[in-house]
Motif scaffolding. Structure first.
Motif, short mmCIF file in Angstrom:
data_model
loop_
_atom_site.label_atom_id
_atom_site.label_comp_id
_atom_site.label_asym_id
_atom_site.label_seq_id
_atom_site.Cartn_x
_atom_site.Cartn_y
_atom_site.Cartn_z
N VAL A 193 0.85 -1.19 0.00
CA VAL A 193 0.00 0.00 0.00
C VAL A 193 0.89 1.24 0.00
O VAL A 193 2.01 1.23 0.53
N ASN A 194 0.41 2.29 -0.62
CA ASN A 194 1.12 3.57 -0.76
C ASN A 194 2.29 3.51 -1.74
O ASN A 194 2.95 4.53 -1.96
N ASP A 195 2.55 2.34 -2.33
CA ASP A 195 3.57 2.27 -3.38
C ASP A 195 3.06 2.93 -4.66
O ASP A 195 1.85 2.93 -4.93
N THR A 196 3.98 3.48 -5.43
CA THR A 196 3.64 3.96 -6.77
C THR A 196 4.08 2.89 -7.77
O THR A 196 5.25 2.52 -7.82
N SER A 207 -8.71 5.91 -7.76
CA SER A 207 -7.49 6.71 -7.94
C SER A 207 -7.30 6.96 -9.43
O SER A 207 -7.86 6.25 -10.27
N LYS A 208 -6.47 7.95 -9.74
CA LYS A 208 -6.29 8.31 -11.15
C LYS A 208 -4.85 8.05 -11.58
O LYS A 208 -3.90 8.38 -10.86
N ILE A 256 -0.92 3.33 -5.00
CA ILE A 256 -1.87 2.39 -4.41
C ILE A 256 -2.47 3.01 -3.15
O ILE A 256 -1.74 3.45 -2.25
N PRO A 257 -3.79 3.07 -3.04
CA PRO A 257 -4.43 3.66 -1.85
C PRO A 257 -4.09 2.87 -0.58
O PRO A 257 -3.79 1.68 -0.63
N HIS A 258 -4.19 3.54 0.55
CA HIS A 258 -3.84 2.92 1.83
C HIS A 258 -4.80 1.80 2.22
O HIS A 258 -4.45 0.89 2.98
#
Length: 354
Positions: A263-266, A288-289, A312-314
């Motif tokens: 999570v939170n990874d791009t 998310s976009k 990636i959303p939390h």
């Protein structure tokens, strides 16, 4: 003594019916047994190859339901509505339990068969003007979009030819069909006239009309119709395709994503028409976009693919991604295409322990 010479008079004529038909362009009264003949309605389809060469989950859905139709035809044919479509046909179709049996009893024209395939089977929004209604062939035959075709994008024409993909719709005034195998010139359609026996010189020596025609998987075998994936016409120069359309759901797909991430990874995604689009992660409350495409690449079919990034959303969980295919400002999860692969998402244990 006089020799009487009788000059034979040849009458050439074309037979064209306004409706879901193809023009009978060349009919020979006598069969030349030195010719080779094919039946354009008896076609072998390489389903496995088509499935593997199309990464779009919606195109694969189209292929699955086309194969289902072929299996239904092997049990009993589905005739053309030779006496016309009754006023209450649409409502009775929607209320029927078995759509195939209903079409066998009542017949089906070209546009309602496409409605059956895309709306009923694939569960895609179809007529953007009148919900739950078919789109008539004269609308598909127009080159410009109208109020009925907001769910479709027009295909570009290369001179007088189209280079369609599987699932695209090609039309001319009076008829519309769906492209099944673009490279092998195979379509799926319902028509009031089909050639049943074509010679290798292009002439049709036996045909079926009305109830004897109807739904078929049909190969364009007439000379000049289709070659090397370029589609020009159907059975006759009088039936040149005037317009082509692709449903927006078949015009957007994710082709490659990482197998796992936190999570939170791009992460980086590769796909067709995925630049600056909303994506729904499994478990996330909001979509998310993606970024704008920062690079391009090509797949095995030489299609241009976008390379984008997204965070990636939390609250995201493992699962398939859903990408929004429509162009409205506010996204709708019902108008999404699911990825073929799953991304496994883990929580960052270091962050969660703090």
């Amino acid at each position: 003594m006089f020799k009487h010479i009788i000059l034979p008079t040849f009458c050439f004529f074309y037979f064209f019916v306004t409706g879901c038909t193809s023009t009978k362009n060349s009919h020979r009264k006598y069969i030349n047994y030195n010719q080779n003949y094919v039946d354009p309605t008896r076609v072998e389809v390489d389903w496995k190859s088509l499935y593997s060469s199309n990464a779009s989950s919606q195109v694969r859905s189209f292929l699955n339901y086309s194969k289902e139709t072929k299996n239904e035809l092997s049990e009993k044919k589905i005739p053309y509505a030779s006496n016309g479509i009754a006023k209450n046909w649409d409502n009775k179709y929607l209320n029927s339990k078995n759509k195939y049996d209903f079409m066998r009893r009542n017949g089906v024209d070209c546009t309602r068969f496409l409605w059956h395939l895309y709306s009923e089977k694939m569960n895609l929004p179809f007529n953007s003007k009148t919900k739950g209604a078919p789109i008539l062939s004269h609308s598909f035959a127009q080159r410009k979009s109208n109020s009925e075709l907001k769910n479709f994008v027009p295909l570009k024409k290369n001179g007088n030819l189209f280079k369609p993909r599987a699932g695209d719709i090609l039309a001319f005034p009076g008829h519309a069909l769906a492209v099944l195998d673009p490279d092998k010139c195979i379509a799926i359609q319902s028509a009031s006239w089909v050639c049943k026996k074509r010679a290798d010189n292009g002439s049709c020596v036996n045909s079926a009309t009305g109830k004897e025609a109807g739904v078929s998987i049909y190969k364009l075998t007439n000379r000049g119709d289709c070659e090397n994936g370029l589609w020009k016409q159907l059975d006759s120069p009088k039936n040149k395709f005037t317009a082509g359309w692709r449903h927006k759901a078949l015009n957007t797909w994710i082709e490659k994503l990482p197998p796992k991430a936190n999570v939170n990874d791009t992460i980086t995604l590769i796909g067709y028409n995925i630049s600056h689009r909303y994506i729904y992660f499994n478990g996330a409350k909001k979509p998310s976009k993606t970024s704008y495409s920062f690079s391009k690449t090509k797949n095995k079919k030489y299609e241009n693919l976008d390379i984008v990034s997204i965070k990636i959303p939390h609250d995201a969980k493992s699962g398939k991604l859903k990408i929004y295919w429509d162009n409205k400002i506010k996204p709708d999860i019902r108008h999404t295409v699911e990825s073929n692969d799953i991304i496994y998402i883990e929580k960052n244990t270091l962050l969660s322990s703090r």
